[in-house]
Design an enzyme around this catalytic site. Structure first.
Site, PDB file in Angstrom:
ATOM      1  CG  ASP A   1     -19.705  44.421 -65.191  1.00 50.13           C
ATOM      2  OD1 ASP A   1     -18.322  44.098 -64.536  1.00 50.13           O
ATOM      3  OD2 ASP A   1     -20.010  45.554 -65.661  1.00 50.13           O
TER       4      ASP A   1
ATOM      5  CE1 TYR B   1      -4.085  47.429 -65.285  1.00 46.08           C
ATOM      6  CE2 TYR B   1      -1.797  47.726 -65.055  1.00 46.08           C
ATOM      7  CZ  TYR B   1      -2.614  47.140 -65.245  1.00 46.08           C
ATOM      8  OH  TYR B   1      -2.738  46.040 -66.263  1.00 46.08           O
TER       9      TYR B   1
ATOM     10  CE  LYS C   1      -3.602  43.995 -63.787  1.00 49.79           C
ATOM     11  NZ  LYS C   1      -4.934  42.934 -63.877  1.00 49.79           N
TER      12      LYS C   1
ATOM     13  CB  ALA D   1     -10.983  41.000 -76.336  1.00 47.36           C
TER      14      ALA D   1
ATOM     15  N   GLY E   1     -13.385  38.269 -69.183  1.00 42.06           N
ATOM     16  CA  GLY E   1     -12.392  38.608 -70.095  1.00 42.06           C
ATOM     17  C   GLY E   1     -11.708  37.821 -71.682  1.00 42.06           C
TER      18      GLY E   1
ATOM     19  CD  GLU F   1     -10.397  44.430 -78.436  1.00 38.44           C
ATOM     20  OE1 GLU F   1     -11.102  45.108 -77.515  1.00 38.44           O
ATOM     21  OE2 GLU F   1     -10.521  44.195 -78.981  1.00 38.44           O
TER      22      GLU F   1
ATOM     23  CG  ASN G   1      -7.372  37.412 -68.469  1.00 41.36           C
ATOM     24  OD1 ASN G   1      -6.371  37.707 -68.788  1.00 41.36           O
ATOM     25  ND2 ASN G   1      -9.035  38.042 -69.407  1.00 41.36           N
TER      26      ASN G   1
ATOM     27  NE  ARG H   1     -15.975  43.708 -75.657  1.00 42.64           N
ATOM     28  CZ  ARG H   1     -14.176  44.459 -75.509  1.00 42.64           C
ATOM     29  NH1 ARG H   1     -14.658  45.176 -76.586  1.00 42.64           N
ATOM     30  NH2 ARG H   1     -13.807  43.331 -75.784  1.00 42.64           N
TER      31      ARG H   1
ATOM     32  CG  PHE I   1      -3.787  38.460 -72.204  1.00 41.11           C
ATOM     33  CD1 PHE I   1      -3.032  38.926 -72.906  1.00 41.11           C
ATOM     34  CD2 PHE I   1      -3.612  38.945 -70.375  1.00 41.11           C
ATOM     35  CE1 PHE I   1      -1.840  39.808 -72.813  1.00 41.11           C
ATOM     36  CE2 PHE I   1      -2.374  39.695 -70.566  1.00 41.11           C
ATOM     37  CZ  PHE I   1      -1.982  39.832 -71.895  1.00 41.11           C
TER      38      PHE I   1
HETATM   39  P1  NDP Z   1      -7.956  43.376 -73.396  1.00 41.51           P
HETATM   40  O1  NDP Z   1      -8.572  44.795 -73.497  1.00 41.51           O
HETATM   41  O2  NDP Z   1      -7.532  43.146 -75.115  1.00 41.51           O
HETATM   42  O3  NDP Z   1      -9.284  42.335 -72.859  1.00 41.51           O
HETATM   43  C1  NDP Z   1      -9.722  42.886 -71.661  1.00 41.51           C
HETATM   44  C2  NDP Z   1     -11.336  41.936 -71.706  1.00 41.51           C
HETATM   45  O4  NDP Z   1     -11.496  42.261 -70.157  1.00 41.51           O
HETATM   46  C3  NDP Z   1     -11.666  41.715 -72.194  1.00 41.51           C
HETATM   47  O5  NDP Z   1     -12.390  40.412 -72.893  1.00 41.51           O
HETATM   48  C4  NDP Z   1     -13.083  42.768 -72.255  1.00 41.51           C
HETATM   49  O6  NDP Z   1     -14.378  42.423 -72.298  1.00 41.51           O
HETATM   50  C5  NDP Z   1     -12.796  41.955 -70.475  1.00 41.51           C
HETATM   51  N1  NDP Z   1     -13.499  43.175 -69.467  1.00 41.51           N
HETATM   52  C6  NDP Z   1     -13.403  43.651 -69.090  1.00 41.51           C
HETATM   53  N2  NDP Z   1     -14.193  44.835 -68.249  1.00 41.51           N
HETATM   54  C7  NDP Z   1     -14.822  43.309 -67.679  1.00 41.51           C
HETATM   55  C8  NDP Z   1     -15.953  43.272 -66.412  1.00 41.51           C
HETATM   56  N3  NDP Z   1     -15.697  44.220 -65.817  1.00 41.51           N
HETATM   57  N4  NDP Z   1     -16.821  42.140 -66.746  1.00 41.51           N
HETATM   58  C9  NDP Z   1     -15.934  41.043 -67.143  1.00 41.51           C
HETATM   59  N5  NDP Z   1     -15.589  41.233 -67.829  1.00 41.51           N
HETATM   60  C10 NDP Z   1     -14.877  42.237 -68.375  1.00 41.51           C
HETATM   61  O7  NDP Z   1      -6.596  43.185 -72.760  1.00 41.51           O
HETATM   62  P2  NDP Z   1      -6.105  42.373 -71.719  1.00 41.51           P
HETATM   63  O8  NDP Z   1      -5.973  40.596 -72.853  1.00 41.51           O
HETATM   64  O9  NDP Z   1      -4.559  42.997 -72.560  1.00 41.51           O
HETATM   65  O10 NDP Z   1      -6.207  42.348 -70.533  1.00 41.51           O
HETATM   66  C11 NDP Z   1      -6.268  41.365 -69.975  1.00 41.51           C
HETATM   67  C12 NDP Z   1      -5.543  41.125 -68.046  1.00 41.51           C
HETATM   68  O11 NDP Z   1      -4.329  41.097 -68.575  1.00 41.51           O
HETATM   69  C13 NDP Z   1      -6.092  42.242 -67.748  1.00 41.51           C
HETATM   70  O12 NDP Z   1      -6.396  42.439 -66.122  1.00 41.51           O
HETATM   71  C14 NDP Z   1      -4.919  43.356 -67.991  1.00 41.51           C
HETATM   72  O13 NDP Z   1      -4.842  44.359 -66.938  1.00 41.51           O
HETATM   73  C15 NDP Z   1      -3.753  42.882 -67.788  1.00 41.51           C
HETATM   74  N6  NDP Z   1      -2.545  42.848 -68.327  1.00 41.51           N
HETATM   75  C16 NDP Z   1      -2.315  42.481 -69.712  1.00 41.51           C
HETATM   76  C17 NDP Z   1      -1.366  44.160 -70.518  1.00 41.51           C
HETATM   77  C18 NDP Z   1      -0.819  44.299 -71.684  1.00 41.51           C
HETATM   78  O14 NDP Z   1      -0.046  44.953 -71.462  1.00 41.51           O
HETATM   79  N7  NDP Z   1      -1.845  43.641 -72.465  1.00 41.51           N
HETATM   80  C19 NDP Z   1       0.189  43.249 -69.490  1.00 41.51           C
HETATM   81  C20 NDP Z   1      -0.255  42.579 -68.140  1.00 41.51           C
HETATM   82  C21 NDP Z   1      -1.707  42.687 -67.710  1.00 41.51           C
HETATM   83  P3  NDP Z   1     -15.481  42.642 -72.328  1.00 41.51           P
HETATM   84  O15 NDP Z   1     -15.102  44.326 -72.274  1.00 41.51           O
HETATM   85  O16 NDP Z   1     -16.470  41.981 -73.314  1.00 41.51           O
HETATM   86  O17 NDP Z   1     -16.369  42.409 -71.102  1.00 41.51           O
HETATM   87  C1  8X3 Z   2      -0.151  45.990 -67.886  1.00 42.13           C
HETATM   88  C2  8X3 Z   2       1.254  46.943 -68.212  1.00 42.13           C
HETATM   89  O1  8X3 Z   2       3.703  47.522 -68.717  1.00 42.13           O
HETATM   90  O2  8X3 Z   2       2.144  48.825 -68.989  1.00 42.13           O
HETATM   91  O3  8X3 Z   2      -0.393  45.436 -67.506  1.00 42.13           O
HETATM   92  O4  8X3 Z   2       1.147  48.410 -67.115  1.00 42.13           O
HETATM   93  S1  8X3 Z   2       1.845  48.031 -68.144  1.00 42.13           S
END
Ligand code: NDP
Ligand code: 8X3
Length: 251
Positions: free
Chosen positions: A58, A151, A155, A12, A9, A187, A85, A35, A14
């Site tokens: 993926d 979701y 987690k 985008a 991931g 995102e 991630n 992507r 984290f």
């Molecule tokens: P973003 O949507 O900004 O980034 C998600 C990333 O995951 C992208 O790079 C996307 O890339 C990649 N991704 C998604 N599905 C796949 C797949 N099937 N295979 C490979 N890559 C994949 O979200 P965040 O950075 O916020 O999220 C990162 C992690 O942090 C997640 O696990 C999320 O649950 C967790 N999280 C986020 C929080 C928040 O509030 N933002 C809080 C707590 C946890 P691409 O589409 O190019 O594949």
């Molecule tokens: C993302 C944090 O609170 O939006 O994992 O579910 S929350």
């Protein structure tokens, strides 16, 4: 000698910030995402500083994950850190009307993708008796909220899977950490609300959420502690976020 970090991931949020943080310290990067164009652009940018191997993948595709890391170029072979991630929330509806395809997408990515990645990378770490797996969980794995149903369930899996790895790895030098962020502006909400920018923006209005850079700094910190220190899990929220307490429906 430069060390290697594999981040899923990385296109985008984290993942991208974690890549940038480690690049500033000279780490070689293996960057995974679906992507290809974004991956190419990020890799070209960070490639000015460090060695980068973009892997368009993926994580839900078990066979593809198994194959992707079997023949890595020599310099990337020894993976020191795996950051699991890649993940998403899809929808925020109540369980009784949620879209089953959304549920499948979350289970397949957040649970199964993370499992496949871990299973692909862990044997090499064990053989070298060295490595750190950092899983990105969430506060939603510990605390319930309306619409958090599957979701949060995925987690909670990440939390328990991370803990269960520790006894399996007992006697090795390998570390496992589950990071549990609260609300962070990436995102994430755009994905959750399927491109609805108004709904996504509203999530962060009037509060100062965590940033991707905050999480990158935490990942950097937990992985740079002395080798005998294992942070099992780390929960982090922005100051504007706390708990709402019990909900009581009154007639
Ligand atoms: P973003 O949507 O900004 O980034 C998600 C990333 O995951 C992208 O790079 C996307 O890339 C990649 N991704 C998604 N599905 C796949 C797949 N099937 N295979 C490979 N890559 C994949 O979200 P965040 O950075 O916020 O999220 C990162 C992690 O942090 C997640 O696990 C999320 O649950 C967790 N999280 C986020 C929080 C928040 O509030 N933002 C809080 C707590 C946890 P691409 O589409 O190019 O594949
Ligand atoms: C993302 C944090 O609170 O939006 O994992 O579910 S929350």
């Amino acid at each position: 000698m430069a060390r290697n970090i594999l981040i899923t991931g990385a296109t985008a949020g984290f993942g991208k910030s974690i890549a940038e943080r480690f690049a500033t310290e000279g780490w070689n990067l293996i960057l995974v995402g679906r992507r290809a164009e974004r991956l190419k652009a990020i890799s070209a940018e960070l490639g000015k500083k460090v060695a980068v191997l973009p892997v368009t993948l993926d994580v839900r595709r078990r066979k593809a994950v198994e194959q992707a890391f079997t023949e890595l170029p020599e310099k990337f072979k020894a993976i020191d850190i795996l950051v699991n991630n890649a993940g998403l929330a899809a929808g925020l509806g109540p369980a009784q009307s949620a879209d089953l395809d959304d549920w499948d997408a979350m289970v397949d990515t957040n649970i199964k993708g993370l499992m496949y990645m871990t299973r692909a990378i862990l044997p090499g770490m064990v053989a070298r008796n060295s490595g750190h797996i950092v899983n990105i969980g969430s506060i939603s794995g510990s605390w319930p909220y309306e619409g958090g149903n599957v979701y949060g369930g995925t987690k909670a899996f990440v939390a328990q899977f991370s803990r269960n790895l520790r006894p399996d790895l007992s006697g090795t030098a390998i570390r496992v950490t589950n990071i549990k962020p609260g609300i962070a502006e990436t995102e994430f909400s755009l994905v959750r609300f399927k491109g609805d920018t108004v709904k996504a923006k509203a999530v962060y209005q009037g509060c100062q959420p965590l940033t991707a850079e905050d999480i990158a700094e935490i990942v950097f910190w937990v992985t740079h502690l002395p080798a005998h220190v294992n942070v099992n899990d780390l929960e982090v929220m922005p100051v504007c976020q706390s708990w709402a307490g019990y909900k009581i429906h009154r007639e």
